[in-house]
Enzyme design. Sequence first.
Site, PDB file in Angstrom:
ATOM      1  N   ASP A  10       0.573  -1.323   0.063  1.00 56.91           N
ATOM      2  CA  ASP A  10       0.064   0.066   0.085  1.00 56.91           C
ATOM      3  C   ASP A  10       0.939   1.416   0.175  1.00 56.91           C
ATOM      4  O   ASP A  10       1.682   1.252   0.450  1.00 56.91           O
ATOM      5  CB  ASP A  10      -0.567   0.038   1.310  1.00 56.91           C
ATOM      6  CG  ASP A  10      -2.183   1.295   1.098  1.00 56.91           C
ATOM      7  OD1 ASP A  10      -1.770   2.077  -0.305  1.00 56.91           O
ATOM      8  OD2 ASP A  10      -1.681   1.627   2.144  1.00 56.91           O
ATOM      9  N   SER A  11       0.374   2.576  -0.241  1.00 60.77           N
ATOM     10  CA  SER A  11       0.677   3.428  -0.203  1.00 60.77           C
ATOM     11  C   SER A  11       0.684   4.585   0.734  1.00 60.77           C
ATOM     12  O   SER A  11       0.641   5.189   1.722  1.00 60.77           O
ATOM     13  CB  SER A  11       0.053   4.820  -1.063  1.00 60.77           C
ATOM     14  OG  SER A  11      -0.772   4.688  -0.600  1.00 60.77           O
ATOM     15  N   TYR A  42      -0.780   7.929  -3.590  1.00 63.91           N
ATOM     16  CA  TYR A  42      -1.017   8.104  -4.445  1.00 63.91           C
ATOM     17  C   TYR A  42      -2.229   8.561  -4.491  1.00 63.91           C
ATOM     18  O   TYR A  42      -2.132   8.747  -6.509  1.00 63.91           O
ATOM     19  CB  TYR A  42      -0.935   6.066  -5.190  1.00 63.91           C
ATOM     20  CG  TYR A  42       0.260   5.062  -4.461  1.00 63.91           C
ATOM     21  CD1 TYR A  42       0.975   5.532  -4.035  1.00 63.91           C
ATOM     22  CD2 TYR A  42      -0.259   4.007  -4.882  1.00 63.91           C
ATOM     23  CE1 TYR A  42       2.606   5.102  -3.219  1.00 63.91           C
ATOM     24  CE2 TYR A  42       1.132   2.894  -4.814  1.00 63.91           C
ATOM     25  CZ  TYR A  42       2.503   3.565  -3.832  1.00 63.91           C
ATOM     26  OH  TYR A  42       3.221   3.437  -3.864  1.00 63.91           O
ATOM     27  N   GLY A  43      -3.196   9.046  -4.188  1.00 60.96           N
ATOM     28  CA  GLY A  43      -4.314   9.219  -5.037  1.00 60.96           C
ATOM     29  C   GLY A  43      -4.384  10.802  -5.455  1.00 60.96           C
ATOM     30  O   GLY A  43      -4.905  11.232  -6.501  1.00 60.96           O
ATOM     31  N   CYS A  73      -4.444  -0.925  -1.693  1.00 62.62           N
ATOM     32  CA  CYS A  73      -4.895   0.643  -2.198  1.00 62.62           C
ATOM     33  C   CYS A  73      -5.523   0.707  -3.211  1.00 62.62           C
ATOM     34  O   CYS A  73      -5.168   0.069  -4.450  1.00 62.62           O
ATOM     35  CB  CYS A  73      -3.256   1.000  -3.024  1.00 62.62           C
ATOM     36  SG  CYS A  73      -3.675   2.561  -3.772  1.00 62.62           S
ATOM     37  N   ASN A  74      -6.996   1.749  -2.738  1.00 62.44           N
ATOM     38  CA  ASN A  74      -8.399   1.318  -4.062  1.00 62.44           C
ATOM     39  C   ASN A  74      -7.556   2.209  -5.212  1.00 62.44           C
ATOM     40  O   ASN A  74      -8.013   1.705  -6.594  1.00 62.44           O
ATOM     41  CB  ASN A  74      -8.888   2.561  -3.540  1.00 62.44           C
ATOM     42  CG  ASN A  74      -9.941   2.133  -2.396  1.00 62.44           C
ATOM     43  OD1 ASN A  74      -9.194   1.583  -0.957  1.00 62.44           O
ATOM     44  ND2 ASN A  74     -10.741   1.307  -2.449  1.00 62.44           N
ATOM     45  N   THR A  75      -6.256   3.440  -5.060  1.00 64.86           N
ATOM     46  CA  THR A  75      -5.857   4.223  -5.990  1.00 64.86           C
ATOM     47  C   THR A  75      -5.438   2.982  -7.058  1.00 64.86           C
ATOM     48  O   THR A  75      -5.130   3.193  -7.971  1.00 64.86           O
ATOM     49  CB  THR A  75      -4.868   5.413  -5.746  1.00 64.86           C
ATOM     50  OG1 THR A  75      -6.315   5.945  -5.017  1.00 64.86           O
ATOM     51  CG2 THR A  75      -4.799   5.917  -7.101  1.00 64.86           C
ATOM     52  N   CYS A 183     -11.253   3.554   0.082  1.00 59.88           N
ATOM     53  CA  CYS A 183      -8.764   4.252   0.797  1.00 59.88           C
ATOM     54  C   CYS A 183      -8.742   3.048   2.002  1.00 59.88           C
ATOM     55  O   CYS A 183      -9.316   3.168   2.573  1.00 59.88           O
ATOM     56  CB  CYS A 183      -8.707   5.402   1.235  1.00 59.88           C
ATOM     57  SG  CYS A 183      -7.240   5.462   1.244  1.00 59.88           S
ATOM     58  N   HIS A 185      -6.506   3.009   4.343  1.00 58.02           N
ATOM     59  CA  HIS A 185      -6.624   4.587   5.454  1.00 58.02           C
ATOM     60  C   HIS A 185      -7.195   4.826   5.483  1.00 58.02           C
ATOM     61  O   HIS A 185      -7.111   4.348   7.058  1.00 58.02           O
ATOM     62  CB  HIS A 185      -5.512   5.307   4.600  1.00 58.02           C
ATOM     63  CG  HIS A 185      -4.095   5.430   4.966  1.00 58.02           C
ATOM     64  ND1 HIS A 185      -3.785   4.607   3.119  1.00 58.02           N
ATOM     65  CD2 HIS A 185      -2.862   5.669   5.173  1.00 58.02           C
ATOM     66  CE1 HIS A 185      -2.237   5.182   2.950  1.00 58.02           C
ATOM     67  NE2 HIS A 185      -2.294   5.208   4.498  1.00 58.02           N
TER      68      HIS A 185
END
Length: 262
Positions: A10-11, A42-43, A73-75, A183, A185
Site C-alpha cells: 500500500d501507499s 498515491y491518490g 490500495c484503492n488507487t 481508501c 487508510h
Amino acid sequence: MSIHPIGIFDSGVGGTSIWKEVNQLLPHEKTIYLADSTNAPYGEKPVEEIRQLSFKNTEYLLSLGCKIIIVACNTATTNAIRELRASYSLPFIGIEPAIKPAALNSKSKAIGILATKGTLSSALFSQTSGLYANDIDVIEVEGNGLVELIEGGKKDSVETEKLLQRLLQPMLLKKIDHLVLGCSHYPYLIPVLKKILPADVHIIDSGEAVARQTKAVLEKNNLLNTTTDFPEPQFFSNKNPAILEDIIDSEGNKYAVNFQDF
C-alpha cells in the site's frame, strides 16, 4: 509454493486494515507487508507514476518469494492492477470501493463515497458505479489531507475530526444512509466518523471481502498453506517505521517493522 508468503503493499500504513483481516482469516499464512510511505499518498499522482510505483512494490515482494500479491490500495488497484495481471503470472487481489452493497441496501437512495482523487477519477470506479448505482444519488468526496494525517500519526487528532466534519457536510445534507470508505487508510478513521455521522449510517470498507477473496483464490490455485504453524508476519516501511509499528500494535500485538529503502 503453498508455504510461500502472501505479499501486501500500500501507499503507506493504511493497507494494514486489509492485512489485519487477512491475518485473522488465514492465520497459518505468512504475510509480508510493504508500506510505501515515502510516496504516500498515491491518490493525487499521475496514472503513470501510480503504475510505476505498483510495479516497483511488486518486484520487491517477488524478490521475497511471494506467491500472491494483495494490492491493498484503492488507487493502485483502480489504476494499475490490469497492467500488473498482464505482466506477471501470479495472482493479484485488488481492492476497490464497495459501491455494490451500499447501492443495493440503501433505503434513502443516497450513499457517500469517501475516496482519493485517483480512485474517483479512474475508469474502474466509473464502471462499477455505472453498474450498480444508476438509480442512486452518489455523493463523491475526495478525502484530501486524510492520508497525510494518518501517515503522520494523527488519526485521532482534533485536526482530523475538523477536516472530516467539513468533508462529510455534502453527504449529511443529502441524508446518506451508507458511507463507503474508498481508501484502505480510512478504516482507521471509523471511531471519528461514528462521532460525526448519524447512528443509522452504515460504514462499509472492503477489508473482510478482500480477505475472503484471497482465501478463495489461494484455494482455487492450490496455494493455501495447510500447515498448522502461525508464522510471524514481516513488515517493511521506507519512511517512518514507528508510525507503522503504532498502527499494527494497536491491539496489543508487538511486531517489529524493518526500515527498507525499496
